[in-house]
Design an enzyme around this catalytic site. Structure first.
Site, short mmCIF file in Angstrom:
data_model
loop_
_atom_site.label_atom_id
_atom_site.label_comp_id
_atom_site.label_asym_id
_atom_site.label_seq_id
_atom_site.Cartn_x
_atom_site.Cartn_y
_atom_site.Cartn_z
N HIS A 14 -0.27 30.90 -31.69
CA HIS A 14 0.98 31.68 -31.78
C HIS A 14 0.90 32.89 -30.84
CE1 HIS A 14 2.57 30.00 -35.68
NE2 HIS A 14 1.31 29.63 -35.78
N CYS B 230 2.94 26.04 -32.17
CA CYS B 230 2.25 25.51 -33.33
C CYS B 230 2.87 24.18 -33.78
CB CYS B 230 2.14 26.54 -34.43
SG CYS B 230 0.73 26.21 -35.50
N GLU C 91 3.14 34.76 -30.02
CA GLU C 91 4.08 35.82 -30.45
C GLU C 91 3.39 36.93 -31.24
OE1 GLU C 91 3.98 32.76 -31.66
OE2 GLU C 91 4.51 32.64 -33.79
#
Ligand code: GLN
Length: 542
Positions: A508, A382, A510
């Protein structure tokens, strides 16, 4: 089967790990073949944690449907592999907002609107929302805060009413703390007794007590607690510190918590939960001896929870690559051209963290330049990806004033700029580009190879984007835009193909890494870091 509701409350102190206990129980029930979801009710007035500073509340997690959520939802997903949504996280603010909207519409037909029954009814309606979809056998509801807090009272009252109405389809789990007093060399049960008393005073009888402790609690002490608290002795279990949070489901199972839940809810207890894939991960976690050293360059490094999902994704990826994760936090405000070498030279890979605002940004550029010139596997997420673009523009394209308009609104070379649809937005809450969006990847990109597909859907949380006016200039100098949104052409992934591993993602990844379904991009990043580590060692003659 009728939907079963399990409520998890906490007492004595905060930070006992209610989220992990809820997620672990869900993990066990899921491994027994049930459809389970977990929801969190937070007693603060903010509509969602999206406007909260990470120092206040840790990471802001993002769901597929674009809700900015409490970080516990990340644990729920990582432990259950089931995506959560906006319905899985409700705050006092949301409850009040919806009651006030109804009052303004005239829905209450002239009645005085009160905490009981209007706020509590609204809470109960929200507790049952996911259950009413028919998609779940179990709904686990975690109540944020600690029993006795003024602000959590309406939630606790709602749990009392629901437990009463649901009968055997409702179950209450209370988590408390049993401190060990070093000087007296004793574990102390009094705080637990008080906490349960407090719960009983508001009309809730816990069915299961989970005692958080640093030392093993002897059986006779547990029996004593059971007696004092009107709980059956088998249902007083301990939650002792584990080397990894991912061992908590196993710890609960050893104490038969899943069976106790089923029995207390009038369900047959058959066989064992299918934990083989989970055990495979735990075995790897235990056996990994060699380390992989990753540096996380960000500005919230004092705070473990600020990058929670990144930490966990790195751990998943390192574990599946048979490595122990050695994660070093590098404060971006402290990195400068003089010290960058000593700060980064022992790393096998570098993550440039997401974030907002100017603070610490220059250190990220210094780190990125050093990593690019030394060809270290580097992963920008990001804001990290945006920094990769800016650093490349400044130092390779020669655009010295290149910047994001987030950092400098009048820059001439706005290589990162506000998205068109963001320009008219003035409200800060819930207005970013949020949630899962499609991304088309070029087949010959490293990212596509890592994913094993050219089409992915990952989650976003940003207002700024790669400025497509500069795309040709970047591509002719070697930075490829290898992923884009098929309908808006927003750039989602950039790569430097002549580097070992140099990938930036506007999204993202994650948020989607779970124990049973780790992020392919993190797996590939760690693989590259291990290769680089081995090369370094071979060169040094180890
Ligand atoms: N501040 C940047 C933006 O809003 C990046 C956000 C982030 O890293 N999550 O676009």
């Amino acid at each position: 089967m009728e939907t079963k509701y399990i409520f998890v409350t906490g007492g004595v102190v905060s930070s006992l790990g209610k989220g992990i206990i809820s997620a672990s129980l869900a993990c066990l029930l899921k491994a027994r073949g049930f459809r389970v979801t977990i929801q969190k009710f937070d007693p603060y007035i903010n509509i969602d944690p999206g406007t909260l500073n990470p120092y206040e509340h840790g990471e802001c997690y993002v769901t597929v449907d674009g809700h900015e959520a409490d970080l516990d939802l990340g644990h729920y997903e990582r432990f259950t592999n089931v995506p959560t949504t906006r319905a899985n996280n409700v705050t006092t603010g949301r409850i009040y907002q919806s009651v006030i909207d109804k009052e303004r519409r005239g829905d209450y037909l002239g009645k005085t609107v009160q905490i009981i029954p209007h706020i509590t009814d609204e809470i109960k309606r929200n507790v049952k929302r996911l259950g009413n979809t028919g998609n779940f056998d179990f709904i686990i509801t975690e109540i944020g805060g600690t029993v006795g807090d003024i602000e959590s009272l309406p939630f606790i009252e709602s749990v009392r009413q629901l437990c009463w109405e649901l009968g055997q389809n409702g179950l209450s789990i209370h988590l408390t703390y049993v401190p060990f007093l070093k000087a007296a060399k004793e574990l102390k049960t009094k705080p637990t007794q008080h906490s349960v008393k407090q719960l009983q005073e508001v009309g809730i009888q816990p069915d299961i007590l989970v005692l958080r402790t640093e030392k093993d609690i002897p059986a006779d002490m547990r029996r004593k607690i059971a007696q004092f608290c009107n709980v059956t002795p088998d249902a007083v279990v301990q939650s002792i510190d584990c080397p990894s949070i991912y061992e908590v489901p196993l710890m609960l199972h050893h104490q038969h918590v899943d069976e106790i839940v089923l029995r207390k809810m009038g369900m047959p207890v058959e066989g064992e939960p299918h934990m083989a894939p989970w055990m495979h991960f735990i075995d790897k976690l235990h056996h990994a001896k060699e380390e992989v050293t990753i540096g996380l360059v960000g500005k919230y490094v004092e705070l473990q929870d600020a990058y929670k999902s990144i930490n966990e994704s790195l751990l998943h990826a390192a574990t599946y690559n048979d490595r122990k994760l050695n994660l070093k936090y590098i404060h971006s405000e402290k990195v400068n051209p003089e010290n960058v070498d000593s700060m980064l030279n022992d790393l096998d890979g570098v993550i440039i963290a997401p974030g907002f605002g100017q603070r610490g940004i220059e250190g990220k550029f210094v780190a990125l330049k050093w990593c690019r010139e030394h060809d270290i596997p580097t992963f920008g997420i990001c804001l990290g990806m945006q920094c990769m673009v800016i650093e490349f523009a400044r130092n390779v394209l020669g655009l010295a004033d290149a910047n994001s308009t987030e950092m400098n609104s009048t820059t001439r070379n706005n290589v990162i700029d506000l998205m068109e649809e963001q320009k008219s937005i003035s409200n800060m809450g819930g207005t970013m580009r949020l949630g899962a969006y499609d991304c088309q990847l070029l087949p010959d990109s490293r990212a596509a190879k890592a994913y094993g597909t050219t089409f992915v859907k990952e989650r976003h949380r940003h207002r700024f984007e790669f400025n497509n006016d500069y795309r040709k200039q970047f591509e002719s100098a070697g930075m490829r835009c290898v992923g884009e949104n098929p309908s808006t052409h927003l750039v989602e992934v950039v790569e430097l193909p002549d580097k070992r591993w140099w990938i930036g993602t506007q999204y993202h990844p994650e948020y989607q890494s779970t124990v049973l379904n780790p992020s392919p991009l993190f797996i590939d990043f760690i693989k590259a870091a291990i290769e680089y580590h081995n090369e370094k060692n071979a060169e040094a003659g180890y």
